[in-house]
Design an enzyme around this catalytic site. Structure first.
Site, mmCIF file in Angstrom:
data_model
loop_
_atom_site.group_PDB
_atom_site.id
_atom_site.type_symbol
_atom_site.label_atom_id
_atom_site.label_comp_id
_atom_site.label_asym_id
_atom_site.label_seq_id
_atom_site.Cartn_x
_atom_site.Cartn_y
_atom_site.Cartn_z
ATOM 1 N N ARG A 186 0.831 -1.216 0.000
ATOM 2 C CA ARG A 186 0.000 0.000 0.000
ATOM 3 C C ARG A 186 0.858 1.256 0.000
ATOM 4 O O ARG A 186 0.703 2.133 -0.856
ATOM 5 C CB ARG A 186 -0.896 0.015 1.253
ATOM 6 C CG ARG A 186 -1.957 -1.047 1.268
ATOM 7 C CD ARG A 186 -2.710 -1.025 2.597
ATOM 8 N NE ARG A 186 -1.882 -1.549 3.671
ATOM 9 C CZ ARG A 186 -2.175 -2.621 4.406
ATOM 10 N NH1 ARG A 186 -3.289 -3.267 4.191
ATOM 11 N NH2 ARG A 186 -1.375 -3.021 5.355
ATOM 12 N N ILE A 187 1.778 1.357 0.969
ATOM 13 C CA ILE A 187 2.542 2.596 1.131
ATOM 14 C C ILE A 187 3.590 2.731 0.019
ATOM 15 O O ILE A 187 3.730 3.796 -0.588
ATOM 16 C CB ILE A 187 3.194 2.652 2.530
ATOM 17 C CG1 ILE A 187 2.111 2.623 3.625
ATOM 18 C CG2 ILE A 187 4.052 3.913 2.678
ATOM 19 C CD1 ILE A 187 2.641 2.391 5.035
ATOM 20 N N SER A 283 9.915 2.773 7.116
ATOM 21 C CA SER A 283 9.267 1.511 7.496
ATOM 22 C C SER A 283 9.562 1.208 8.965
ATOM 23 O O SER A 283 8.853 1.720 9.842
ATOM 24 C CB SER A 283 9.706 0.379 6.563
ATOM 25 O OG SER A 283 11.105 0.133 6.620
ATOM 26 N N ARG A 284 10.605 0.429 9.239
ATOM 27 C CA ARG A 284 11.036 0.178 10.613
ATOM 28 C C ARG A 284 12.557 0.233 10.638
ATOM 29 O O ARG A 284 13.213 -0.228 9.695
ATOM 30 C CB ARG A 284 10.571 -1.196 11.095
ATOM 31 C CG ARG A 284 9.083 -1.282 11.458
ATOM 32 C CD ARG A 284 8.728 -0.471 12.690
ATOM 33 N NE ARG A 284 7.325 -0.607 13.075
ATOM 34 C CZ ARG A 284 6.350 0.228 12.702
ATOM 35 N NH1 ARG A 284 6.620 1.258 11.926
ATOM 36 N NH2 ARG A 284 5.108 0.036 13.117
ATOM 37 N N ASP A 308 13.109 8.164 9.026
ATOM 38 C CA ASP A 308 12.013 8.439 9.954
ATOM 39 C C ASP A 308 12.060 7.455 11.127
ATOM 40 O O ASP A 308 11.438 7.690 12.157
ATOM 41 C CB ASP A 308 10.678 8.282 9.207
ATOM 42 C CG ASP A 308 9.467 8.547 10.077
ATOM 43 O OD1 ASP A 308 9.452 9.589 10.770
ATOM 44 O OD2 ASP A 308 8.523 7.728 10.079
ATOM 45 N N GLU A 313 14.941 2.830 18.715
ATOM 46 C CA GLU A 313 14.294 4.077 19.114
ATOM 47 C C GLU A 313 14.122 4.097 20.632
ATOM 48 O O GLU A 313 13.834 3.053 21.205
ATOM 49 C CB GLU A 313 12.945 4.199 18.394
ATOM 50 C CG GLU A 313 13.162 4.435 16.898
ATOM 51 C CD GLU A 313 11.871 4.521 16.096
ATOM 52 O OE1 GLU A 313 10.851 4.956 16.650
ATOM 53 O OE2 GLU A 313 11.908 4.168 14.918
ATOM 54 N N HIS A 331 10.107 9.412 13.763
ATOM 55 C CA HIS A 331 8.999 8.474 13.517
ATOM 56 C C HIS A 331 7.644 9.205 13.403
ATOM 57 O O HIS A 331 6.720 8.950 14.178
ATOM 58 C CB HIS A 331 8.945 7.410 14.624
ATOM 59 C CG HIS A 331 8.299 6.122 14.194
ATOM 60 N ND1 HIS A 331 8.617 4.905 14.718
ATOM 61 C CD2 HIS A 331 7.336 5.859 13.268
ATOM 62 C CE1 HIS A 331 7.875 3.951 14.153
ATOM 63 N NE2 HIS A 331 7.093 4.517 13.260
ATOM 64 N N ILE A 332 7.579 10.099 12.422
ATOM 65 C CA ILE A 332 6.373 10.940 12.266
ATOM 66 C C ILE A 332 5.661 10.710 10.936
ATOM 67 O O ILE A 332 4.828 11.517 10.528
ATOM 68 C CB ILE A 332 6.730 12.447 12.387
ATOM 69 C CG1 ILE A 332 7.835 12.830 11.387
ATOM 70 C CG2 ILE A 332 7.128 12.810 13.823
ATOM 71 C CD1 ILE A 332 8.099 14.335 11.296
ATOM 72 N N ALA A 333 5.971 9.603 10.271
ATOM 73 C CA ALA A 333 5.430 9.428 8.911
ATOM 74 C C ALA A 333 3.901 9.455 8.868
ATOM 75 O O ALA A 333 3.311 9.944 7.909
ATOM 76 C CB ALA A 333 5.969 8.154 8.276
ATOM 77 N N SER A 334 3.234 8.951 9.897
ATOM 78 C CA SER A 334 1.763 8.949 9.849
ATOM 79 C C SER A 334 1.159 10.182 10.531
ATOM 80 O O SER A 334 -0.049 10.261 10.726
ATOM 81 C CB SER A 334 1.217 7.670 10.503
ATOM 82 O OG SER A 334 1.476 7.680 11.897
HETATM 83 C C1 GLV Z 1 3.700 3.523 12.400
HETATM 84 O O1 GLV Z 1 4.885 3.337 12.384
HETATM 85 C C2 GLV Z 1 2.753 2.524 12.028
HETATM 86 O O2 GLV Z 1 3.127 1.365 11.855
HETATM 87 O O3 GLV Z 1 1.565 2.860 11.901
#
Ligand code: GLV
Length: 397
Positions: A186-187, A283-284, A308, A313, A331-334
């Protein structure tokens, strides 16, 4: 509607501040963190839940903290990706009569789903609402790295600008270059489209599954550009990840984190990339060997990275913060308002659905009906990752 603010003190000396909504609600649902918006609270309260929100000051809650929150009776928990949801917590939740846990995240590598299965606890996640927001941050990091935005901003604020110069902060032109996407789900697909459509990059992607929709889109867009007298864009599905690393000028990582993707980008694979390539990771963290990346950044000043996420972390590996060719964000992607409120809603409805015995929504990618603020959501859990393992019923269309 009743709102009660309480300050509870657990038996330990540790003060735990809990915000309680609808204290007489039949089902007790706990959220380990305050979450954006109020719709998620209202939806739970409207269907008879007592909602307890933990306001403990520390950012990352320990397993012990969460055991305290679960207490003797708890029907469901909404938690965060920073928490370790394994045997201990699922056993505690099960003993307290709990039926569901939902991450407020799409990724759930912090959850031991096998352990949840063992205790019959449903595990929710929040896909479908953060796809574009996350892809937009990956695109932001791509552009920021290509055009050296952060370095230039620091330079300006540092009072170092003395006037226009031909050599000042020269970066990379994306148009006509190749964007590589590793993990075209998806992403990854949304990001690929943005870079192809917006910046007219050619696409190379690697995924175990073929992304026919993405391929069709790039073909059609290429034809459109050609009809306009412009250079068409192209696509290629790579047969290996290495092919993407070798050929792409800009590479973005979008796999899930599991045993097969741990340190996917290591020293050897970094060495395969072009000297002036850009690498983006939303991603991670553990998908990249971060210590190897720091070395690579030091040795290759023209190589740039936008991160990100980090391996451990909230920490960064030594030396990363000193590299000029890395852009780092926490970690602010969303993190768009609409997405974060939507994630809270989906997480709450995942839990509510199991507590009430509703079926599981038929398609976790199409969650729009749950996000329409002007209508009641469907009586279903939007996304339960272990619904098959638990044999939970699926809603009809
Ligand atoms: C954020 O990292 C998520 O997995 O939604």
């Amino acid at each position: 509607e009743e709102l009660l603010r309480l300050s509870l003190f657990s038996t330990m000396a540790k003060p735990v501040s809990i915000e309680v909504y609808n204290p007489n609600g039949k089902y007790r649902v706990v959220s380990t963190k305050p979450m954006p918006g109020t719709r998620w609270i209202n939806l739970l309260v409207d269907q008879g839940c007592r909602v307890e929100i933990c306001h403990l000051k520390k950012t990352i809650l320990s397993v012990e903290d969460i055991i305290d929150l679960i207490g003797d009776k708890c029907d469901g928990v909404i938690g965060q990706l920073t928490e370790d949801w394994g045997e201990t917590l699922f056993s505690a939740l099960s003993k307290a009569g709990g039926k569901a846990f939902s991450n407020m995240a799409v990724g759930y590598n912090n959850v031991d789903v096998e352990a949840a299965n063992k205790y019959g606890i449903a595990v929710g996640n929040t896909p479908g609402v953060l796809t574009e927001t996350t892809a937009e941050l990956a695109a932001s990091l791509s552009l920021a790295a290509a055009r050296r935005i952060v370095e230039a901003d620091e330079f300006m604020r540092g009072g170092l600008y003395e006037g226009w110069l031909p050599h000042l902060f020269v970066g990379n032109l994306l148009k006509g270059q190749t964007v590589g996407v590793i993990g075209a789900g998806r992403i990854g697909s949304a990001y690929a489209r943005m870079m192809v459509e917006g910046f007219k990059m050619n696409l190379i992607y690697f995924d175990l599954y073929q992304s026919t929709r993405l391929e069709k889109f790039v073909t059609a867009y290429g034809q459109f550009l050609k009809a306009n007298g412009e250079q068409p864009v192209t696509w290629k599905r790579a047969s290996s990840m290495e092919e993407v690393l070798r050929e792409a000028d800009l590479i973005s990582l979008h796999p899930v984190l599991d045993k097969t993707t741990y340190h996917l980008v290591n020293k050897e694979r970094l060495a395969m990339m072009k000297k002036e390539a850009i690498l983006v990771n939303c991603s991670r963290g553990p998908v990249i060997d971060e210590a190897a990346l720091v070395e690579h950044l030091k040795e290759n000043p023209m190589f740039r990275v936008g991160l990100d996420v980090f391996e451990e972390e909230p920490f960064m590996k030594p030396g990363l913060a000193d590299t000029k060719n890395a852009i780092v964000v926490p970690h602010i992607a969303s993190a768009s308002k609409w997405t974060r409120e939507g994630m809270a809603t989906l997480a709450a409805l995942n839990v509510l659905g199991r507590v009430k015995g509703y079926p599981i929504w038929h398609d976790p990618n199409r969650v729009d009906p749950f996000l329409n603020e002007n209508a009641s959501p469907p009586n279903a859990s939007p996304s339960i990752v272990n619904s098959k393992a638990l044999g939970l019923p699926v809603s009809k269309l």
